[in-house]
Design a protein around this motif. Structure first.
Motif, PDB file in Angstrom:
ATOM      1  N   ARG A   1      71.464 -56.565  -6.124  1.00  0.00           N
ATOM      2  CA  ARG A   1      70.578 -56.091  -5.061  1.00  0.00           C
ATOM      3  C   ARG A   1      71.182 -56.332  -3.683  1.00  0.00           C
ATOM      4  NH1 ARG A   1      66.333 -57.874  -8.701  1.00  0.00           N
ATOM      5  NH2 ARG A   1      66.453 -60.009  -7.870  1.00  0.00           N
TER       6      ARG A   1
ATOM      7  N   ASP B   1      72.110 -53.573  -0.973  1.00  0.00           N
ATOM      8  CA  ASP B   1      71.512 -53.609   0.364  1.00  0.00           C
ATOM      9  C   ASP B   1      72.562 -53.466   1.455  1.00  0.00           C
ATOM     10  OD1 ASP B   1      68.963 -53.927  -0.625  1.00  0.00           O
ATOM     11  OD2 ASP B   1      68.917 -56.105  -0.368  1.00  0.00           O
TER      12      ASP B   1
ATOM     13  N   SER C   1      78.158 -49.082  -3.810  1.00  0.00           N
ATOM     14  CA  SER C   1      77.761 -48.433  -5.064  1.00  0.00           C
ATOM     15  C   SER C   1      77.823 -49.519  -6.136  1.00  0.00           C
ATOM     16  CB  SER C   1      78.723 -47.294  -5.413  1.00  0.00           C
ATOM     17  OG  SER C   1      78.591 -46.234  -4.494  1.00  0.00           O
TER      18      SER C   1
ATOM     19  N   THR D   1      65.513 -49.513 -15.107  1.00  0.00           N
ATOM     20  CA  THR D   1      64.617 -49.913 -14.017  1.00  0.00           C
ATOM     21  C   THR D   1      65.404 -50.558 -12.885  1.00  0.00           C
ATOM     22  OG1 THR D   1      62.761 -50.244 -15.530  1.00  0.00           O
ATOM     23  CG2 THR D   1      62.651 -51.368 -13.408  1.00  0.00           C
TER      24      THR D   1
ATOM     25  N   ALA E   1      67.330 -47.900 -10.976  1.00  0.00           N
ATOM     26  CA  ALA E   1      66.448 -47.109 -10.122  1.00  0.00           C
ATOM     27  C   ALA E   1      66.121 -47.863  -8.840  1.00  0.00           C
ATOM     28  CB  ALA E   1      65.169 -46.752 -10.883  1.00  0.00           C
ATOM     29  N   ASP E   2      65.899 -49.171  -8.962  1.00  0.00           N
ATOM     30  CA  ASP E   2      65.632 -49.981  -7.770  1.00  0.00           C
ATOM     31  C   ASP E   2      66.849 -50.024  -6.857  1.00  0.00           C
ATOM     32  OD1 ASP E   2      64.261 -52.101  -6.141  1.00  0.00           O
ATOM     33  OD2 ASP E   2      65.899 -53.316  -6.943  1.00  0.00           O
TER      34      ASP E   2
ATOM     35  N   ALA F   1      69.140 -47.827  -6.527  1.00  0.00           N
ATOM     36  CA  ALA F   1      69.345 -46.516  -5.911  1.00  0.00           C
ATOM     37  C   ALA F   1      68.551 -46.369  -4.617  1.00  0.00           C
ATOM     38  CB  ALA F   1      68.973 -45.413  -6.884  1.00  0.00           C
ATOM     39  N   THR F   2      67.418 -47.081  -4.522  1.00  0.00           N
ATOM     40  CA  THR F   2      66.613 -47.002  -3.300  1.00  0.00           C
ATOM     41  C   THR F   2      67.156 -47.895  -2.194  1.00  0.00           C
ATOM     42  OG1 THR F   2      65.109 -48.822  -3.907  1.00  0.00           O
ATOM     43  CG2 THR F   2      64.567 -46.626  -4.736  1.00  0.00           C
ATOM     44  N   ARG F   3      68.106 -48.751  -2.529  1.00  0.00           N
ATOM     45  CA  ARG F   3      68.603 -49.735  -1.579  1.00  0.00           C
ATOM     46  C   ARG F   3      69.940 -49.364  -0.951  1.00  0.00           C
ATOM     47  NH1 ARG F   3      66.714 -55.134  -2.193  1.00  0.00           N
ATOM     48  NH2 ARG F   3      64.997 -55.329  -3.679  1.00  0.00           N
ATOM     49  N   THR F   4      70.709 -48.493  -1.586  1.00  0.00           N
ATOM     50  CA  THR F   4      72.088 -48.277  -1.180  1.00  0.00           C
ATOM     51  C   THR F   4      72.348 -46.860  -0.706  1.00  0.00           C
ATOM     52  OG1 THR F   4      74.394 -48.396  -1.922  1.00  0.00           O
ATOM     53  CG2 THR F   4      72.770 -47.722  -3.562  1.00  0.00           C
ATOM     54  N   ASP F   5      73.367 -46.728   0.152  1.00  0.00           N
ATOM     55  CA  ASP F   5      73.848 -45.408   0.548  1.00  0.00           C
ATOM     56  C   ASP F   5      74.762 -44.832  -0.522  1.00  0.00           C
ATOM     57  OD1 ASP F   5      72.538 -45.693   2.988  1.00  0.00           O
ATOM     58  OD2 ASP F   5      74.270 -46.671   3.912  1.00  0.00           O
TER      59      ASP F   5
ATOM     60  N   THR G   1      75.879 -45.144  -4.913  1.00  0.00           N
ATOM     61  CA  THR G   1      75.248 -44.802  -6.180  1.00  0.00           C
ATOM     62  C   THR G   1      74.828 -46.073  -6.914  1.00  0.00           C
ATOM     63  OG1 THR G   1      77.382 -44.822  -7.340  1.00  0.00           O
ATOM     64  CG2 THR G   1      76.649 -42.729  -6.400  1.00  0.00           C
TER      65      THR G   1
END
Length: 294
Positions: free
Chosen positions: A27, A31, A35, A48, A51-52, A54-58, A60
């Motif tokens: 994480r 952040d 990737s 899961t 997916a989490d 993916a919402t944190r990084t520019d 992959t």
């Protein structure tokens, strides 16, 4: 380090990255823009986690399902990663186990030694060219302060006689330090660094899920109590993050980080003959040439 240390464009692979220290490390790397690919045994938990991330990084986020007790599974993991990537900037060998009873993998190797030492050895070997392809790569292997209690007995390396779970675990953590030092020497002419880390005593990692009931209950109590010698996941992961991403360590290799600082490892871990012998024995156990990183 601060949140301003960007890792955008960097590619990281974290074993045991779906829970505990590995998940916290993944994480934090995400952040900061990296990737991140996480490795775990449970597909639902892994997807899961990805997916989490993916919402944190520019970059992959990916999940790779693998059982690190199996050499064939480690090789499949490496092959799948290679299909998607042409370089690897950070490899975090974090996954580990503690076994109260002696068990043997399908490859005929004692499980603690197989998962904690041979899996990092084989995975690093299988991804070495992707690491070398990076302009500045790091191999971070999670050891433990308990390595200071261990010695290597090559006549009983896998605990065939008089198995004790804590002894086997400590021996595998000593092997992590010896592997790191030997890898650093063999890759001295490359841009790849190798670091062993001691995150401290972090009872909330789930490491002891295969320990005795008594030890599981004890660790559960430690995790809930504000004891001065225990750490939470975020604090424990700080040493992994420093080894993986601190720019001050970009050219530092073959060191042992404990509580975030470069520290002397045990006297036993300084034995060059033992580390070379362990390297050769490990090569034989996973079926590769011992000269693979020369």
């Amino acid at each position: 380090m601060t949140s301003s240390d960007s890792l955008t464009g960097r590619v990281a692979l974290v074993t045991g990255g779906t829970s505990g220290l590995g998940a916290e490390t993944a994480r934090t790397l995400a952040d900061r823009g990296a990737s991140v690919a996480v490795v775990g045994r449970d597909r639902d938990r892994g997807e899961t986690a990805a997916a989490d991330l993916a919402t944190r990084t520019d970059g992959t986020a990916e999940f790779y399902r693998a059982d690190l007790a199996s050499q064939a599974s480690v090789r499949r993991l490496a092959a799948e990663f290679r299909e998607r990537h042409d370089r690897l900037d950070v490899l975090v060998n974090n996954a580990g186990t503690f076994r109260a009873e002696r068990t043997v993998t399908a490859d005929g190797v004692e499980s603690t030694f197989a998962i904690n030492h041979l899996a990092p050895y084989l995975l690093t070997h299988s991804l070495l060219d992707l690491l070398v392809a990076s302009p500045s790569a790091r191999v971070v292997t999670v050891s433990s302060g308990i390595h200071t209690r261990a010695t290597l007995d090559f006549a009983n390396l896998q605990g065939e006689r008089g198995y004790d779970g804590m002894t086997a675990y400590a021996r595998s953590k000593l092997a992590n330090v010896l592997f790191t030092d030997e890898l650093a020497d063999r890759l001295a002419e490359t841009a790849v660094t190798a670091t062993a880390v001691n995150p401290g005593f972090v009872p909330g990692t789930g490491l002891a899920r295969d320990a005795s009931l008594r030890n599981r209950l004890l660790l559960g109590a430690f995790a809930r109590l504000p004891l001065p010698f225990t750490k939470g996941l975020e604090e424990g992961a700080e040493t992994l993050i420093r080894a993986a991403a601190d720019p001050d360590l970009a050219d530092v290799t073959g060191v042992y980080l404990s509580d975030g600082e470069v520290t002397a490892s045990s006297e036993e871990s300084q034995d060059e003959e033992a580390r070379r012998r362990l390297w050769d024995v490990s090569a034989g156990l996973v079926g590769v040439s011992p000269d693979w990183a020369v």
